[in-house]
Design an enzyme around this catalytic site. Structure first.
Site, PDB file in Angstrom:
ATOM      1  N   ARG A  13      -9.182   7.735  20.838  1.00  0.00           N
ATOM      2  CA  ARG A  13      -8.738   7.511  22.222  1.00  0.00           C
ATOM      3  C   ARG A  13      -8.726   8.805  23.003  1.00  0.00           C
ATOM      4  O   ARG A  13      -9.155   8.856  24.156  1.00  0.00           O
ATOM      5  CB  ARG A  13      -7.336   6.874  22.237  1.00  0.00           C
ATOM      6  CG  ARG A  13      -7.377   5.400  21.897  1.00  0.00           C
ATOM      7  CD  ARG A  13      -6.025   4.855  21.587  1.00  0.00           C
ATOM      8  NE  ARG A  13      -5.613   5.280  20.245  1.00  0.00           N
ATOM      9  CZ  ARG A  13      -4.817   4.590  19.458  1.00  0.00           C
ATOM     10  NH1 ARG A  13      -4.319   3.449  19.880  1.00  0.00           N
ATOM     11  NH2 ARG A  13      -4.504   5.026  18.255  1.00  0.00           N
ATOM     12  N   GLY A  58     -10.677   6.825   8.557  1.00  0.00           N
ATOM     13  CA  GLY A  58     -11.689   6.942   7.511  1.00  0.00           C
ATOM     14  C   GLY A  58     -12.753   5.911   7.857  1.00  0.00           C
ATOM     15  O   GLY A  58     -12.415   4.856   8.397  1.00  0.00           O
ATOM     16  N   LYS A  78       3.534   0.801   2.894  1.00  0.00           N
ATOM     17  CA  LYS A  78       3.206  -0.258   3.862  1.00  0.00           C
ATOM     18  C   LYS A  78       3.303  -1.568   3.107  1.00  0.00           C
ATOM     19  O   LYS A  78       2.900  -1.647   1.945  1.00  0.00           O
ATOM     20  CB  LYS A  78       1.770  -0.103   4.361  1.00  0.00           C
ATOM     21  CG  LYS A  78       1.592   1.006   5.362  1.00  0.00           C
ATOM     22  CD  LYS A  78       0.231   0.865   6.056  1.00  0.00           C
ATOM     23  CE  LYS A  78      -0.132   2.183   6.688  1.00  0.00           C
ATOM     24  NZ  LYS A  78      -1.489   2.620   6.500  1.00  0.00           N
ATOM     25  N   GLU A 109      -7.028  -6.364   4.838  1.00  0.00           N
ATOM     26  CA  GLU A 109      -6.975  -5.992   3.425  1.00  0.00           C
ATOM     27  C   GLU A 109      -5.805  -6.656   2.709  1.00  0.00           C
ATOM     28  O   GLU A 109      -5.887  -6.983   1.534  1.00  0.00           O
ATOM     29  CB  GLU A 109      -6.897  -4.452   3.308  1.00  0.00           C
ATOM     30  CG  GLU A 109      -8.226  -3.803   3.657  1.00  0.00           C
ATOM     31  CD  GLU A 109      -8.119  -2.348   4.091  1.00  0.00           C
ATOM     32  OE1 GLU A 109      -7.619  -2.119   5.221  1.00  0.00           O
ATOM     33  OE2 GLU A 109      -8.520  -1.465   3.332  1.00  0.00           O
ATOM     34  N   ARG A 165     -12.899  14.070   8.777  1.00  0.00           N
ATOM     35  CA  ARG A 165     -13.853  14.388   7.695  1.00  0.00           C
ATOM     36  C   ARG A 165     -15.281  14.519   8.225  1.00  0.00           C
ATOM     37  O   ARG A 165     -15.678  13.770   9.108  1.00  0.00           O
ATOM     38  CB  ARG A 165     -13.848  13.294   6.622  1.00  0.00           C
ATOM     39  CG  ARG A 165     -12.504  13.151   5.946  1.00  0.00           C
ATOM     40  CD  ARG A 165     -12.547  12.042   4.901  1.00  0.00           C
ATOM     41  NE  ARG A 165     -11.221  11.450   4.806  1.00  0.00           N
ATOM     42  CZ  ARG A 165     -10.983  10.166   4.602  1.00  0.00           C
ATOM     43  NH1 ARG A 165     -11.970   9.314   4.434  1.00  0.00           N
ATOM     44  NH2 ARG A 165      -9.752   9.719   4.545  1.00  0.00           N
ATOM     45  N   ASN A 201       0.877  -1.176   0.000  1.00  0.00           N
ATOM     46  CA  ASN A 201       0.000   0.000   0.000  1.00  0.00           C
ATOM     47  C   ASN A 201       0.914   1.225   0.000  1.00  0.00           C
ATOM     48  O   ASN A 201       1.473   1.589   1.039  1.00  0.00           O
ATOM     49  CB  ASN A 201      -0.894  -0.029   1.243  1.00  0.00           C
ATOM     50  CG  ASN A 201      -1.868   1.133   1.274  1.00  0.00           C
ATOM     51  OD1 ASN A 201      -1.847   2.014   0.405  1.00  0.00           O
ATOM     52  ND2 ASN A 201      -2.717   1.148   2.285  1.00  0.00           N
ATOM     53  N   GLY A 206     -12.611   3.376  10.992  1.00  0.00           N
ATOM     54  CA  GLY A 206     -11.220   3.718  11.280  1.00  0.00           C
ATOM     55  C   GLY A 206     -11.122   5.225  11.226  1.00  0.00           C
ATOM     56  O   GLY A 206     -12.129   5.924  11.387  1.00  0.00           O
ATOM     57  N   HIS A 214     -12.777   1.664   0.679  1.00  0.00           N
ATOM     58  CA  HIS A 214     -12.571   0.553   1.637  1.00  0.00           C
ATOM     59  C   HIS A 214     -13.168  -0.765   1.119  1.00  0.00           C
ATOM     60  O   HIS A 214     -13.477  -1.654   1.909  1.00  0.00           O
ATOM     61  CB  HIS A 214     -13.259   0.830   2.997  1.00  0.00           C
ATOM     62  CG  HIS A 214     -12.752   2.013   3.741  1.00  0.00           C
ATOM     63  ND1 HIS A 214     -13.601   2.879   4.392  1.00  0.00           N
ATOM     64  CD2 HIS A 214     -11.508   2.465   3.961  1.00  0.00           C
ATOM     65  CE1 HIS A 214     -12.908   3.823   4.980  1.00  0.00           C
ATOM     66  NE2 HIS A 214     -11.627   3.599   4.733  1.00  0.00           N
TER      67      HIS A 214
HETATM   68  P1  ADP Z   1      -6.970   4.199   9.286  1.00  0.00           P
HETATM   69  O1  ADP Z   1      -6.445   2.867   8.812  1.00  0.00           O
HETATM   70  O2  ADP Z   1      -8.172   4.699   8.546  1.00  0.00           O
HETATM   71  O3  ADP Z   1      -5.926   5.239   9.507  1.00  0.00           O
HETATM   72  P2  ADP Z   1      -7.502   2.742  11.740  1.00  0.00           P
HETATM   73  O4  ADP Z   1      -8.348   1.618  11.277  1.00  0.00           O
HETATM   74  O5  ADP Z   1      -6.117   2.468  12.167  1.00  0.00           O
HETATM   75  O6  ADP Z   1      -7.566   3.956  10.744  1.00  0.00           O
HETATM   76  O7  ADP Z   1      -8.284   3.406  12.995  1.00  0.00           O
HETATM   77  C1  ADP Z   1      -7.815   4.532  13.644  1.00  0.00           C
HETATM   78  C2  ADP Z   1      -8.792   4.896  14.773  1.00  0.00           C
HETATM   79  O8  ADP Z   1      -8.966   3.760  15.635  1.00  0.00           O
HETATM   80  C3  ADP Z   1      -8.314   6.035  15.647  1.00  0.00           C
HETATM   81  O9  ADP Z   1      -9.361   6.929  15.908  1.00  0.00           O
HETATM   82  C4  ADP Z   1      -7.906   5.339  16.930  1.00  0.00           C
HETATM   83  O10 ADP Z   1      -8.156   6.153  18.044  1.00  0.00           O
HETATM   84  C5  ADP Z   1      -8.803   4.139  16.979  1.00  0.00           C
HETATM   85  N1  ADP Z   1      -8.165   3.084  17.754  1.00  0.00           N
HETATM   86  C6  ADP Z   1      -7.134   2.304  17.375  1.00  0.00           C
HETATM   87  N2  ADP Z   1      -6.783   1.468  18.383  1.00  0.00           N
HETATM   88  C7  ADP Z   1      -7.600   1.746  19.422  1.00  0.00           C
HETATM   89  C8  ADP Z   1      -7.750   1.233  20.757  1.00  0.00           C
HETATM   90  N3  ADP Z   1      -6.973   0.249  21.209  1.00  0.00           N
HETATM   91  N4  ADP Z   1      -8.718   1.774  21.528  1.00  0.00           N
HETATM   92  C9  ADP Z   1      -9.513   2.748  21.067  1.00  0.00           C
HETATM   93  N5  ADP Z   1      -9.420   3.290  19.832  1.00  0.00           N
HETATM   94  C10 ADP Z   1      -8.491   2.797  19.025  1.00  0.00           C
END
Ligand code: ADP
Length: 397
Positions: free
Chosen positions: A283, A210, A15, A382, A239, A8, A208, A178
């Site tokens: 978080r 997104g 990645k 993915e 967003r 990716n 996530g 996605h």
């Molecule tokens: P992307 O791939 O779209 O960047 P992710 O799927 O990694 O996003 O998700 C990121 C989001 O998930 C963030 O808002 C983060 O706070 C939340 N997140 C990730 N791990 C945890 C966790 N252990 N507890 C709570 N929220 C989490």
């Protein structure tokens, strides 16, 4: 047995995951970040180890060279010939790409043409593809599009009620995003439920940074919340999700900004970040909510309401639903958000088991036995989908 590299590539990062197929076992994974800056970061995980180095990575080409060299140096592969295929994630395939395909000159040109619809992503993917082509010239390269899974949406679901010529001239319609995640999670959910995929109606909530929701009937996407770009749908890390488009011209007038500047704010400074005023990271917003901050609580309530709205409308559109799946960073980890959403869905007969929802483990059911719709947490994958498509399309044995 074949080793497949799932890639990716972003504008300043690559990645990767090296998978052993068909076992789907991860041999190594990691990321190269800060490509083009003074000092890069190379994180590599293998054999239960995690190593970080800080090489200078002027371009993606040096990143790929270093990655491949390191795989041999560390004995992760004995010889680069062991890598039988490289699969590249591509965000936007428009209406042109209906399936993953082998890379050739025409495919690269088409991905470049579609960059208007994904200006941050598609050009970066091309750079990534070219870097791997250069480093592994004899290895088949396959592109796997996020949009392909959504190409089965019926016309009534993907068309916007705008002048029809906009669709004809510029391709203005819903493409979704996605897709690879929605496909993986819906297929996995059918397996976990023990039901043939063709008989399932599943709603996938990919939450996530997104976030998007999709209605998947018989393994095919019937509707999805993201649109022409990933700005449409539910609120996300930065967003807005859906808003009245008049907001754009209104803020342009009030603040003397251009439409592009306002849209940039809707993409990068809105959502969790804009509403909570604290962070785009769930978080931090959770910590704010737990400390009594009204805006943080409101942020989750607005998102949960919108998620429930989509789920209910997809339930109606599919004429029912067997399961709702939560996936991605927030979907997998944020129990208070899942609970917030599930409670709003009670009129559909959804019953969440709060103990199962609170228990930390990976893939699991979180609804009660009497719930009319099952609730699942299904961690997305993915990379495995990219590797599977690479094997299928390049006919790798
Ligand atoms: P992307 O791939 O779209 O960047 P992710 O799927 O990694 O996003 O998700 C990121 C989001 O998930 C963030 O808002 C983060 O706070 C939340 N997140 C990730 N791990 C945890 C966790 N252990 N507890 C709570 N929220 C989490």
């Amino acid at each position: 047995m074949a080793k497949i590299m799932a890639v990716n590539a972003g504008s300043s990062s690559i990645k990767f995951q090296l998978l052993d197929m068909p076992a789907e076992a991860v041999i190594a994974s990691g990321v190269m970040e800060r490509i083009g800056l003074e000092e890069g970061i190379f994180t590599l995980k293998y054999d239960g180890k995690k190593e970080e180095t800080h090489p200078v990575l002027p371009t993606h080409a040096e990143g790929v060279e270093l990655l491949l060299h390191t795989l041999v140096e560390k004995g992760i592969v004995k010889d680069l010939k062991e890598i039988s295929g490289v699969g590249h994630r591509v965000v936007q395939g428009g209406e042109y790409f209906k399936d993953s395909c082998l890379v050739d000159e025409t495919v690269i040109n088409k991905i470049a043409e579609l960059a208007d619809l994904a200006p941050l992503h598609n050009p970066a993917h091309i750079i990534g593809i070219k870097a791997f082509q250069k480093a592994l010239p004899k290895v088949p390269q396959v592109v796997v599009f996020d949009t392909v899974f959504h190409q089965t949406m019926p016309e009534e679901a993907y068309m916007y009620a705008v002048p029809y010529e906009w669709y004809e001239k510029y391709g203005i319609r819903k493409y979704g995003a996605h897709g690879t995640s929605h496909k993986y999670v819906s297929e996995r959910c059918a397996e976990v439920m023990g039901k043939p995929l063709k008989d399932t109606k599943i709603i996938v909530c990919h939450l996530g940074n997104g976030a998007s929701i999709s209605a998947v009937e018989g393994g095919k996407c019937k509707d999805t919340s993201m649109g022409l770009t990933p700005l449409e749908g539910i609120p996300m890390g930065t967003r807005t999700g859906n808003i009245d488009p008049t907001v754009v011209s209104y803020i342009c007038d009030k603040e003397g900004k251009t439409a592009a500047e306002v849209v940039n704010i809707l993409n990068k400074k809105s959502g969790y970040l804009g509403m909570s005023g604290r962070s785009n990271d769930a978080r931090d917003v959770t910590a704010g909510m737990n400390a009594g901050d009204h805006r943080c609580k409101l942020t989750f309530d607005v998102q949960a309401k919108r998620i429930a709205d989509y789920v209910a409308s997809y339930w109606l559109y599919m004429g029912g639903c067997d399961a709702i799946c939560f996936t991605a960073g927030m979907g997998e980890n944020l129990k208070h958000l899942r609970l917030n959403v599930a409670k709003r869905l009670a009129p559909l007969g959804v019953e969440i088991d709060e103990v199962l929802n609170d228990t930390f483990s990976d893939e699991r059911i979180i609804s009660t036995p009497s719930s009319k719709i099952k609730l699942y947490i299904i961690p997305t994958n993915e990379e495995v989908m990219i590797a599977r498509d690479t094997v299928r399309v390049a006919k790798i044995k």
